[in-house]
Design a protein around this motif. Structure first.
Motif, PDB file in Angstrom:
ATOM      1  N   ARG A   1       2.497  -7.640   3.453  1.00  0.00           N
ATOM      2  CA  ARG A   1       1.872  -6.340   3.180  1.00  0.00           C
ATOM      3  C   ARG A   1       0.893  -5.955   4.273  1.00  0.00           C
ATOM      4  NH1 ARG A   1       5.083  -4.044   1.648  1.00  0.00           N
ATOM      5  NH2 ARG A   1       6.199  -5.921   2.127  1.00  0.00           N
TER       6      ARG A   1
ATOM      7  N   GLU B   1       9.876  -2.766  -2.145  1.00  0.00           N
ATOM      8  CA  GLU B   1      10.571  -1.568  -1.684  1.00  0.00           C
ATOM      9  C   GLU B   1      11.817  -1.904  -0.889  1.00  0.00           C
ATOM     10  OE1 GLU B   1       8.364  -3.015  -0.248  1.00  0.00           O
ATOM     11  OE2 GLU B   1       8.399  -2.733   1.914  1.00  0.00           O
TER      12      GLU B   1
ATOM     13  N   ASP C   1      10.213  -0.414   9.506  1.00  0.00           N
ATOM     14  CA  ASP C   1      10.571  -0.451   8.090  1.00  0.00           C
ATOM     15  C   ASP C   1       9.615   0.411   7.285  1.00  0.00           C
ATOM     16  OD1 ASP C   1       8.975  -3.266   8.677  1.00  0.00           O
ATOM     17  OD2 ASP C   1       8.306  -2.166   6.912  1.00  0.00           O
ATOM     18  N   ALA C   2       9.748   0.311   5.982  1.00  0.00           N
ATOM     19  CA  ALA C   2       9.018   1.232   5.105  1.00  0.00           C
ATOM     20  C   ALA C   2       7.604   0.766   4.811  1.00  0.00           C
ATOM     21  CB  ALA C   2       9.782   1.411   3.804  1.00  0.00           C
ATOM     22  N   ASP C   3       7.192  -0.315   5.426  1.00  0.00           N
ATOM     23  CA  ASP C   3       5.857  -0.838   5.141  1.00  0.00           C
ATOM     24  C   ASP C   3       4.793   0.200   5.506  1.00  0.00           C
ATOM     25  OD1 ASP C   3       4.220  -3.980   5.894  1.00  0.00           O
ATOM     26  OD2 ASP C   3       3.673  -2.326   4.625  1.00  0.00           O
ATOM     27  N   THR C   4       3.885   0.433   4.603  1.00  0.00           N
ATOM     28  CA  THR C   4       2.845   1.422   4.888  1.00  0.00           C
ATOM     29  C   THR C   4       1.477   0.802   4.981  1.00  0.00           C
ATOM     30  OG1 THR C   4       2.571   1.889   2.556  1.00  0.00           O
ATOM     31  CG2 THR C   4       4.107   3.270   3.777  1.00  0.00           C
TER      32      THR C   4
ATOM     33  N   GLU D   1       8.205 -10.133  14.225  1.00  0.00           N
ATOM     34  CA  GLU D   1       8.460  -8.888  14.946  1.00  0.00           C
ATOM     35  C   GLU D   1       7.150  -8.293  15.474  1.00  0.00           C
ATOM     36  OE1 GLU D   1      11.124  -7.823  15.966  1.00  0.00           O
ATOM     37  OE2 GLU D   1      10.772  -5.730  16.499  1.00  0.00           O
TER      38      GLU D   1
ATOM     39  N   ALA E   1      12.244  -4.053   1.889  1.00  0.00           N
ATOM     40  CA  ALA E   1      12.103  -4.044   3.342  1.00  0.00           C
ATOM     41  C   ALA E   1      13.214  -4.881   3.951  1.00  0.00           C
ATOM     42  CB  ALA E   1      10.741  -4.603   3.744  1.00  0.00           C
TER      43      ALA E   1
ATOM     44  N   PRO F   1      15.119  -7.482   6.266  1.00  0.00           N
ATOM     45  CA  PRO F   1      14.695  -8.694   6.957  1.00  0.00           C
ATOM     46  C   PRO F   1      14.947  -8.607   8.454  1.00  0.00           C
ATOM     47  CG  PRO F   1      16.771  -9.056   5.801  1.00  0.00           C
ATOM     48  CD  PRO F   1      16.336  -7.656   5.474  1.00  0.00           C
ATOM     49  N   ALA F   2      15.773  -7.654   8.866  1.00  0.00           N
ATOM     50  CA  ALA F   2      16.103  -7.533  10.289  1.00  0.00           C
ATOM     51  C   ALA F   2      14.969  -6.856  11.046  1.00  0.00           C
ATOM     52  CB  ALA F   2      17.383  -6.729  10.456  1.00  0.00           C
ATOM     53  N   PRO F   3      14.915  -7.060  12.343  1.00  0.00           N
ATOM     54  CA  PRO F   3      13.908  -6.398  13.174  1.00  0.00           C
ATOM     55  C   PRO F   3      14.027  -4.883  13.097  1.00  0.00           C
ATOM     56  CG  PRO F   3      15.111  -8.065  14.428  1.00  0.00           C
ATOM     57  CD  PRO F   3      15.772  -7.944  13.109  1.00  0.00           C
ATOM     58  N   GLY F   4      12.967  -4.238  13.468  1.00  0.00           N
ATOM     59  CA  GLY F   4      12.991  -2.780  13.500  1.00  0.00           C
ATOM     60  C   GLY F   4      11.984  -2.192  12.546  1.00  0.00           C
TER      61      GLY F   4
ATOM     62  N   ARG G   1      11.283 -11.042  21.886  1.00  0.00           N
ATOM     63  CA  ARG G   1      11.871 -11.632  20.678  1.00  0.00           C
ATOM     64  C   ARG G   1      12.358 -13.044  20.971  1.00  0.00           C
ATOM     65  NH1 ARG G   1      14.680  -6.556  19.289  1.00  0.00           N
ATOM     66  NH2 ARG G   1      13.275  -5.389  17.919  1.00  0.00           N
TER      67      ARG G   1
ATOM     68  N   ALA H   1      -2.836   3.420   0.918  1.00  0.00           N
ATOM     69  CA  ALA H   1      -1.431   3.105   0.637  1.00  0.00           C
ATOM     70  C   ALA H   1      -1.183   1.601   0.768  1.00  0.00           C
ATOM     71  CB  ALA H   1      -0.529   3.882   1.584  1.00  0.00           C
ATOM     72  N   GLY H   2      -1.768   1.001   1.793  1.00  0.00           N
ATOM     73  CA  GLY H   2      -1.599  -0.432   1.988  1.00  0.00           C
ATOM     74  C   GLY H   2      -2.199  -1.224   0.840  1.00  0.00           C
TER      75      GLY H   2
ATOM     76  N   ARG I   1       2.128  -1.537  11.005  1.00  0.00           N
ATOM     77  CA  ARG I   1       3.449  -0.967  11.279  1.00  0.00           C
ATOM     78  C   ARG I   1       3.510  -0.454  12.716  1.00  0.00           C
ATOM     79  NH1 ARG I   1       0.602   2.715   8.516  1.00  0.00           N
ATOM     80  NH2 ARG I   1       0.452   4.841   9.288  1.00  0.00           N
TER      81      ARG I   1
ATOM     82  N   GLY J   1      12.741 -13.076  12.871  1.00  0.00           N
ATOM     83  CA  GLY J   1      13.018 -11.647  12.707  1.00  0.00           C
ATOM     84  C   GLY J   1      12.207 -11.000  11.601  1.00  0.00           C
ATOM     85  N   GLY J   2      11.363 -11.764  10.923  1.00  0.00           N
ATOM     86  CA  GLY J   2      10.545 -11.190   9.860  1.00  0.00           C
ATOM     87  C   GLY J   2       9.462 -10.293  10.421  1.00  0.00           C
ATOM     88  N   GLN J   3       8.637  -9.806   9.537  1.00  0.00           N
ATOM     89  CA  GLN J   3       7.637  -8.834   9.966  1.00  0.00           C
ATOM     90  C   GLN J   3       6.596  -9.457  10.895  1.00  0.00           C
ATOM     91  OE1 GLN J   3       6.084  -6.087   7.180  1.00  0.00           O
ATOM     92  NE2 GLN J   3       7.826  -6.265   5.804  1.00  0.00           N
TER      93      GLN J   3
ATOM     94  N   GLU K   1      -0.035  -1.348  -2.246  1.00  0.00           N
ATOM     95  CA  GLU K   1       1.056  -2.331  -2.215  1.00  0.00           C
ATOM     96  C   GLU K   1       0.530  -3.746  -2.411  1.00  0.00           C
ATOM     97  OE1 GLU K   1       4.149  -1.946   0.573  1.00  0.00           O
ATOM     98  OE2 GLU K   1       3.634   0.117   1.074  1.00  0.00           O
TER      99      GLU K   1
END
Lengths: 234, 234
Positions: free
Chosen positions: A88, B217, B226-229, A127, B219, B221-224, A105, A62-63, A92, A122-124, A66
């Motif tokens: 990408r 998809e 997300d749908a990233d797989t 985080e 995603a 930008p806020a923390p938490g 944070r 799946a990764g 997760r 706050g981006g991936q 993307e």
DNA sequence: CCATCATAGATAGTCCCACTATCAGATAGC
DNA sequence: GCTATCTGATAGTGGGACTATCTATGATGG
């Protein structure tokens, strides 16, 4: 070439190639008749890339889908693609963050501020860093943050080298692919180098070569596959 | 404490705790009666470590079992343990190496020689590096090796920082645990820092913040979560 | 003392993932 | 014509990480 030769050239079995086509990782061959298709060098290259991302990078199917979608999307501007390609690749973290995440944070924000990085805390990536730091605190190693700046120094050097390498790419498609490869395979490469450097550093400290010593299960010191079962599932 | 409280404190479900005990990751509780056992702070700490290795480090249960065995084995001398702990963590490459592996092994040997590292090129870390370099060549990015020395510089800095941190540990048990944590979680932390540095570097080049831009998809930008797989399967 | 709840230990089941096997019908190339 | 190979489809496999259920037992509180 037909699928059999593609399989022979890449070492990927015919059913697995079909599976990748079904999963959208690999474009289907050009149909020359209702039950005959031909594949070319682009298929071969793509297939090798897929295997590298799986075997070395430890990415899931799946990764990879993307990542490849980002590579193939010619609409997006280059700088967005660079960010997307990097995004990408962030692992997760499904479960809810613990209580220490707020402090982590804040630490990430301060680090970014301190280094003058033009990146959103706050981006991936930010985080992911915060989550890792929070986990570190949870297991009683909050002190580890004292080495963060050294890590950041090293990361800057690596990132600059990556960008310089990527800048070599002429075609835009190559550029994104270089970014993906640099990010995914670069992680694996840096990890291996870091381990070698660890070995050297502890050899300097303790005066012994430690790498070749067999583990509890008697891993062979010679090259080749061994009984080690740790690591990222393929 | 009883298993329910252990579960509440760590966020790990009771059946999962029992599963970890069955799998040998966590010692069983002290039986106070045929159907009652008590758990203490060491169980809590160990459980948190397990979750961190799974969630952040992406290790498999089998891999964690070996890592913990190294931590718990008080017989082995310290310097061997350091090497072993690092070795536990190398991903496995099951399939046969391609034809370019010989050249890659030579490159690794030269690199180690060039840097004066006291590490065996044929060990697991060296072999992992060779495999990754060979894969790079396979996908047409043999040029990437031009950045190897920059990577090695950075790896040396990181390794020195790691050793300095680990040297803080007083107890021998802490020392090994620090090594494991530094190696596994350190990889994740460095990876996140590297991505942040990438974002900064491309922002400097292209003049835009790229991290917060939503992917295909959308995603957040806020923390938490997300749908990233993408990423390492847990 | 008794109702209710939590627990140990065991076994079986689930879900996901990455393939892998099998098949029918058609074609390639000698 | 004959055999190896192919496409496309569907079903099955094996491993990994849990998760559900069950029984018998003990803890806890009024």
């Amino acid at each position: 070439m037909r699928i059999g030769e593609l399989s022979r050239r890449t070492g990927v079995s015919v059913p697995t190639i079909k599976y990748y086509v079904r999963e959208g990782l690999l474009p289907a061959g050009q149909l020359t008749s209702p039950n005959q298709a031909s594949y070319d060098a682009t298929h071969e290259r793509r297939l090798k890339l897929i295997r590298a991302l799986i075997d070395i990078g430890g990415l899931s199917v799946a990764g990879i889908r993307e990542v490849l979608a980002a590579i193939d999307d010619r609409e997006r501007p280059v700088h967005e693609m660079l960010g997307a390609a990097a995004n990408r690749v962030v692992p997760r973290y499904t479960d809810e963050p613990g209580p220490g995440i707020a402090a982590s944070r804040a630490a990430v924000e301060q680090l970014i501020e301190r280094r003058g990085w033009r990146a959103a805390a706050g981006g991936q990536a930010g985080e992911a860093l915060a989550v890792a730091l929070a986990a570190l605190a949870e297991v009683g190693h909050a002190e580890f943050t004292t080495v963060l700046d050294t890590y950041a120094d090293a990361a800057e050097r690596v990132a600059d080298a990556d960008l310089a390498y990527v800048a070599h790419s002429v075609a835009r498609e190559d550029l994104v692919e270089s970014t993906v490869i640099g990010t995914v395979l670069g992680d694996a490469i840096f990890g291996a180098l870091r381990r070698l450097a660890h070995i050297d550093a502890s050899a300097r400290l303790f005066g012994t070569l430690t790498e070749a010593s067999p583990g509890p299960e008697g891993a062979p010191p010679a090259p080749g596959p061994d009984a080690d079962t740790a690591g990222r599932p393929g």
